[in-house]
Write an enzyme that holds these catalytic residues in place. Structure first.
Site, PDB file in Angstrom:
ATOM      1  N   ASP A  75      16.831  30.913  35.785  1.00  0.00           N
ATOM      2  CA  ASP A  75      16.574  29.494  36.084  1.00  0.00           C
ATOM      3  C   ASP A  75      16.623  29.317  37.594  1.00  0.00           C
ATOM      4  O   ASP A  75      17.004  30.241  38.330  1.00  0.00           O
ATOM      5  CB  ASP A  75      17.573  28.556  35.370  1.00  0.00           C
ATOM      6  CG  ASP A  75      16.924  27.218  34.988  1.00  0.00           C
ATOM      7  OD1 ASP A  75      16.482  26.506  35.918  1.00  0.00           O
ATOM      8  OD2 ASP A  75      16.850  26.906  33.794  1.00  0.00           O
ATOM      9  N   TYR A  98       0.048  18.225  33.583  1.00  0.00           N
ATOM     10  CA  TYR A  98       0.829  18.957  32.570  1.00  0.00           C
ATOM     11  C   TYR A  98      -0.098  19.522  31.488  1.00  0.00           C
ATOM     12  O   TYR A  98       0.003  20.701  31.114  1.00  0.00           O
ATOM     13  CB  TYR A  98       1.839  17.987  31.962  1.00  0.00           C
ATOM     14  CG  TYR A  98       2.784  18.594  30.958  1.00  0.00           C
ATOM     15  CD1 TYR A  98       3.830  19.424  31.361  1.00  0.00           C
ATOM     16  CD2 TYR A  98       2.648  18.322  29.598  1.00  0.00           C
ATOM     17  CE1 TYR A  98       4.706  19.964  30.433  1.00  0.00           C
ATOM     18  CE2 TYR A  98       3.520  18.853  28.667  1.00  0.00           C
ATOM     19  CZ  TYR A  98       4.546  19.676  29.087  1.00  0.00           C
ATOM     20  OH  TYR A  98       5.417  20.212  28.167  1.00  0.00           O
ATOM     21  N   ASN A 111       9.464  30.052  29.316  1.00  0.00           N
ATOM     22  CA  ASN A 111       9.830  28.724  28.808  1.00  0.00           C
ATOM     23  C   ASN A 111       9.928  27.683  29.920  1.00  0.00           C
ATOM     24  O   ASN A 111       9.713  26.498  29.671  1.00  0.00           O
ATOM     25  CB  ASN A 111      11.162  28.829  28.050  1.00  0.00           C
ATOM     26  CG  ASN A 111      11.815  27.473  27.886  1.00  0.00           C
ATOM     27  OD1 ASN A 111      11.454  26.703  27.002  1.00  0.00           O
ATOM     28  ND2 ASN A 111      12.767  27.147  28.765  1.00  0.00           N
ATOM     29  N   ALA A 112      10.243  28.127  31.160  1.00  0.00           N
ATOM     30  CA  ALA A 112      10.442  27.160  32.249  1.00  0.00           C
ATOM     31  C   ALA A 112       9.217  26.261  32.359  1.00  0.00           C
ATOM     32  O   ALA A 112       8.082  26.728  32.282  1.00  0.00           O
ATOM     33  CB  ALA A 112      10.654  27.899  33.565  1.00  0.00           C
ATOM     34  N   THR A 159      14.979  16.424  23.360  1.00  0.00           N
ATOM     35  CA  THR A 159      15.629  17.028  24.531  1.00  0.00           C
ATOM     36  C   THR A 159      15.824  15.937  25.593  1.00  0.00           C
ATOM     37  O   THR A 159      15.383  14.806  25.413  1.00  0.00           O
ATOM     38  CB  THR A 159      14.745  18.125  25.179  1.00  0.00           C
ATOM     39  OG1 THR A 159      13.508  17.516  25.554  1.00  0.00           O
ATOM     40  CG2 THR A 159      14.493  19.287  24.250  1.00  0.00           C
ATOM     41  N   ARG A 173      19.260  25.203  30.225  1.00  0.00           N
ATOM     42  CA  ARG A 173      19.463  24.033  29.347  1.00  0.00           C
ATOM     43  C   ARG A 173      18.277  23.893  28.388  1.00  0.00           C
ATOM     44  O   ARG A 173      17.339  24.693  28.417  1.00  0.00           O
ATOM     45  CB  ARG A 173      19.589  22.766  30.188  1.00  0.00           C
ATOM     46  CG  ARG A 173      18.309  22.421  30.907  1.00  0.00           C
ATOM     47  CD  ARG A 173      18.435  21.128  31.673  1.00  0.00           C
ATOM     48  NE  ARG A 173      17.130  20.508  31.852  1.00  0.00           N
ATOM     49  CZ  ARG A 173      16.869  19.546  32.709  1.00  0.00           C
ATOM     50  NH1 ARG A 173      17.827  19.087  33.482  1.00  0.00           N
ATOM     51  NH2 ARG A 173      15.664  19.024  32.785  1.00  0.00           N
ATOM     52  N   GLY A 174      18.341  22.881  27.559  1.00  0.00           N
ATOM     53  CA  GLY A 174      17.216  22.485  26.710  1.00  0.00           C
ATOM     54  C   GLY A 174      16.710  23.592  25.802  1.00  0.00           C
ATOM     55  O   GLY A 174      17.485  24.375  25.227  1.00  0.00           O
TER      56      GLY A 174
HETATM   57  P1  NAD Z   1      14.047  21.018  30.393  1.00  0.00           P
HETATM   58  O1  NAD Z   1      13.590  20.237  31.580  1.00  0.00           O
HETATM   59  O2  NAD Z   1      15.228  20.535  29.648  1.00  0.00           O
HETATM   60  O3  NAD Z   1      14.321  22.547  30.802  1.00  0.00           O
HETATM   61  C1  NAD Z   1      13.413  23.274  31.604  1.00  0.00           C
HETATM   62  C2  NAD Z   1      14.202  24.324  32.385  1.00  0.00           C
HETATM   63  O4  NAD Z   1      13.238  25.027  33.203  1.00  0.00           O
HETATM   64  C3  NAD Z   1      15.240  23.706  33.307  1.00  0.00           C
HETATM   65  O5  NAD Z   1      16.487  24.364  33.159  1.00  0.00           O
HETATM   66  C4  NAD Z   1      14.643  23.924  34.675  1.00  0.00           C
HETATM   67  O6  NAD Z   1      15.623  24.082  35.711  1.00  0.00           O
HETATM   68  C5  NAD Z   1      13.837  25.200  34.477  1.00  0.00           C
HETATM   69  N1  NAD Z   1      12.809  25.345  35.519  1.00  0.00           N
HETATM   70  C6  NAD Z   1      12.012  24.377  36.016  1.00  0.00           C
HETATM   71  N2  NAD Z   1      11.272  24.875  37.029  1.00  0.00           N
HETATM   72  C7  NAD Z   1      11.622  26.166  37.172  1.00  0.00           C
HETATM   73  C8  NAD Z   1      11.222  27.204  38.058  1.00  0.00           C
HETATM   74  N3  NAD Z   1      10.321  26.962  39.037  1.00  0.00           N
HETATM   75  N4  NAD Z   1      11.777  28.422  37.947  1.00  0.00           N
HETATM   76  C9  NAD Z   1      12.716  28.655  36.990  1.00  0.00           C
HETATM   77  N5  NAD Z   1      13.154  27.713  36.120  1.00  0.00           N
HETATM   78  C10 NAD Z   1      12.596  26.479  36.222  1.00  0.00           C
HETATM   79  O7  NAD Z   1      12.742  21.124  29.454  1.00  0.00           O
HETATM   80  P2  NAD Z   1      12.643  21.459  27.888  1.00  0.00           P
HETATM   81  O8  NAD Z   1      12.407  20.197  27.161  1.00  0.00           O
HETATM   82  O9  NAD Z   1      13.737  22.331  27.468  1.00  0.00           O
HETATM   83  O10 NAD Z   1      11.243  22.252  27.878  1.00  0.00           O
HETATM   84  C11 NAD Z   1      11.154  23.659  27.879  1.00  0.00           C
HETATM   85  C12 NAD Z   1       9.685  24.039  27.771  1.00  0.00           C
HETATM   86  O11 NAD Z   1       9.116  23.454  26.588  1.00  0.00           O
HETATM   87  C13 NAD Z   1       8.831  23.551  28.932  1.00  0.00           C
HETATM   88  O12 NAD Z   1       7.852  24.528  29.230  1.00  0.00           O
HETATM   89  C14 NAD Z   1       8.189  22.310  28.375  1.00  0.00           C
HETATM   90  O13 NAD Z   1       6.976  22.018  29.040  1.00  0.00           O
HETATM   91  C15 NAD Z   1       7.965  22.726  26.935  1.00  0.00           C
HETATM   92  N6  NAD Z   1       7.799  21.599  26.007  1.00  0.00           N
HETATM   93  C16 NAD Z   1       8.814  20.715  25.762  1.00  0.00           C
HETATM   94  C17 NAD Z   1       8.620  19.680  24.855  1.00  0.00           C
HETATM   95  C18 NAD Z   1       9.701  18.685  24.509  1.00  0.00           C
HETATM   96  O14 NAD Z   1       9.468  17.824  23.656  1.00  0.00           O
HETATM   97  N7  NAD Z   1      10.870  18.751  25.092  1.00  0.00           N
HETATM   98  C19 NAD Z   1       7.375  19.527  24.236  1.00  0.00           C
HETATM   99  C20 NAD Z   1       6.368  20.427  24.521  1.00  0.00           C
HETATM  100  C21 NAD Z   1       6.596  21.471  25.400  1.00  0.00           C
END
Ligand code: NAD
Length: 448
Positions: free
Chosen positions: A240, A353, A288-289, A389, A219-220
């Site tokens: 995932d 984080y 990305n996770a 997201t 997702r995301g």
């Molecule tokens: P999200 O929570 O929607 O998606 C993250 C995905 O990672 C999920 O599908 C989750 O199941 C998977 N995941 C979590 N732990 C895991 C593990 N141990 N093994 C495998 N998969 C795992 O988050 P997002 O918003 O899509 O963020 C994606 C990345 O971008 C992350 O690293 C997040 O820190 C980073 N990020 C996001 C934002 C934002 O504004 N959304 C900002 C800065 C950084």
């Protein structure tokens, strides 16, 4: 989540009211679409100082398909609105030639089209010439300031040319396209690739023939990354956690990829990935996770701290080491890790984080030169700002609204913006971009 304010300011009454009240007026950003994948129109190309790149750069810019010109055509209301301006300031070595940057942009900056691009080319700072270093560093301040004032969804970035200018083609194409809609105020160094500069057969499919693994792809942002890599020609393996297997399978089916349900924190995750991809190996590894478990430090139990550090940093370090050791990332390959502006600026309630994401930046900076020398693999990071997201939809309204507006583009980014930046860094043609941390944040005020 819908940005209602952006939708409102896109209407005539909305524009009128917000202008009267002096409120921010974010412009809808032009992004990639199948119908309009690139810009069309005029691209202005200027040089400040006696650049030795003039001819070669001009050829390179012409290959983008834009109408490259040395001056603005037409005058007054008849003047053209160029979609971009490239100012080659690589030969700027003192304040006099720096004035030529002002002279080039001052008369044309107002004319740049909505969602247009300004790209300044600079040179690495000389350790032996403090005049050159002063003015080249000066370009950073210039670009960041222009990015803040230019408005209308236009972006301004600085590319430092530290190797052959031909190696910057993929970067210039990215920055001069709708793909970089949410990247502004960035300084990107382009060096020398491990081998020859790779040129794709088709710039519309720069990842053709490459296999990518994307973690957190159910997702995301991860899902958007996988989708964008497939659009650009890659085959994808989507990883995932096992509890997200059903969603993962749906994404894999939609994209014609293979699903790998696996927790990235497993001790043997790297070995299991290497086993899954087999002898063919990978060309692209996207870490990305990521998770958040926010609490102020005084209220943060050890398990909240360690779960975030395990997924966001320890898992990334361990799997990267295992895959490089196994030779599972092929020569010419790319590793793209996901940091965050929280790792640059810090954030209340996010000591865990921000530590993990700053750690990702440290990993990239240290490993990049060695990975390129020893494995022929680049290592870079994307650092997203406020991206729309599920993660950010859960943020309380006022904090969310502040996060959205506190950047030069006055809006949040979309997952596809992070995906586009990842896809650019993942291309073989970007083999000269190494050790870079590129923020996808609309030039956020945080940590700027
Ligand atoms: P999200 O929570 O929607 O998606 C993250 C995905 O990672 C999920 O599908 C989750 O199941 C998977 N995941 C979590 N732990 C895991 C593990 N141990 N093994 C495998 N998969 C795992 O988050 P997002 O918003 O899509 O963020 C994606 C990345 O971008 C992350 O690293 C997040 O820190 C980073 N990020 C996001 C934002 C934002 O504004 N959304 C900002 C800065 C950084």
């Amino acid at each position: 989540m819908a940005d209602r304010y952006l939708n409102f300011t896109g209407t005539a009454p909305g524009r009128l009211l917000t202008r009267r009240l002096g409120l921010p007026q974010p412009a809808p950003l032009r992004r990639w679409s199948a119908e309009q994948p690139g810009f069309s129109g005029q691209l202005l190309h200027f040089s400040a100082g006696p650049s030795s790149y003039r001819g070669e750069l001009s050829e390179l810019l012409r290959r983008t398909g834009l109408d490259v010109r040395g001056s603005l055509s037409g005058r007054g209301p008849e003047a053209a609105r160029p979609v971009g301006v490239v100012v080659d300031a690589t030969a700027v070595t003192g304040p006099e030639t720096l004035a030529e940057v002002h002279a080039a942009l001052h008369p044309v900056v107002r004319s740049v089209a909505t969602s247009g691009r300004v790209v300044v080319l600079g040179a690495p700072l000389s350790p032996d010439d403090h005049h050159q270093a002063a003015v080249q560093q000066g370009l950073e301040g210039f670009v960041r300031s222009l990015g803040k004032e230019i408005g209308q969804g236009r972006t301004v970035n600085l590319v430092r040319i530290a190797g052959p200018v031909s190696a910057a083609e993929s970067t210039l194409r990215f920055l001069l396209s709708p793909r970089s809609a949410y990247v502004s105020g960035q300084v990107i160094e382009v060096g020398t690739p491990a081998g020859d500069v790779a040129v794709p057969d088709d710039w519309a499919a720069p990842l053709a023939g490459r296999t990518a693994l994307v973690t957190g792809a159910a997702r995301g942002i991860g899902e958007a990354v996988a989708e964008t890599l497939v659009r650009d020609g890659a085959q994808v393996v989507l990883l995932d956690v096992p509890s997200a297997e059903a969603d993962l399978a749906k994404v894999a089916e939609r994209l014609g990829g293979r699903a790998l349900p696996l927790d990235i924190t497993a001790e043997d995750a790297g070995e299991r990935i290497a086993g899954f991809v087999g002898e063919d190996g990978l060309d692209i590894l996207v870490h990305n996770a990521g998770i958040t478990r926010d609490r102020r430090l005084a209220n943060m139990p050890a398990d909240r701290w360690s779960s975030v550090l395990d997924v966001n940093l320890a898992g990334v370090l361990r799997t990267t080491d295992a895959l490089l050791k196994a030779g599972a990332v092929r020569r010419g390959g790319s590793i793209v890790a996901t940091a965050s502006i929280a790792g640059i600026a810090g954030n209340t309630g996010q000591t865990n984080y921000a530590t993990s994401k700053a750690g990702v930046i440290g990993l990239v900076r240290s490993l990049a030169p060695r990975a390129l020398a020893e494995h022929g693999v680049t290592v870079n990071a994307v650092a997203p700002g406020f991206i729309e997201t599920k993660m950010t939809a859960a943020v309380p309204l006022f904090i969310r609204e502040a996060g959205r507006r506190m950047n030069s583009l006055g809006q949040g980014g979309l997952p596809v913006d992070v995906a586009e930046t990842t896809a650019w860094l993942a291309a073989a043609a970007s083999g000269a971009v190494n050790g870079q941390v590129v923020r996808v944040c609309g030039q956020s005020l945080l940590g700027a």
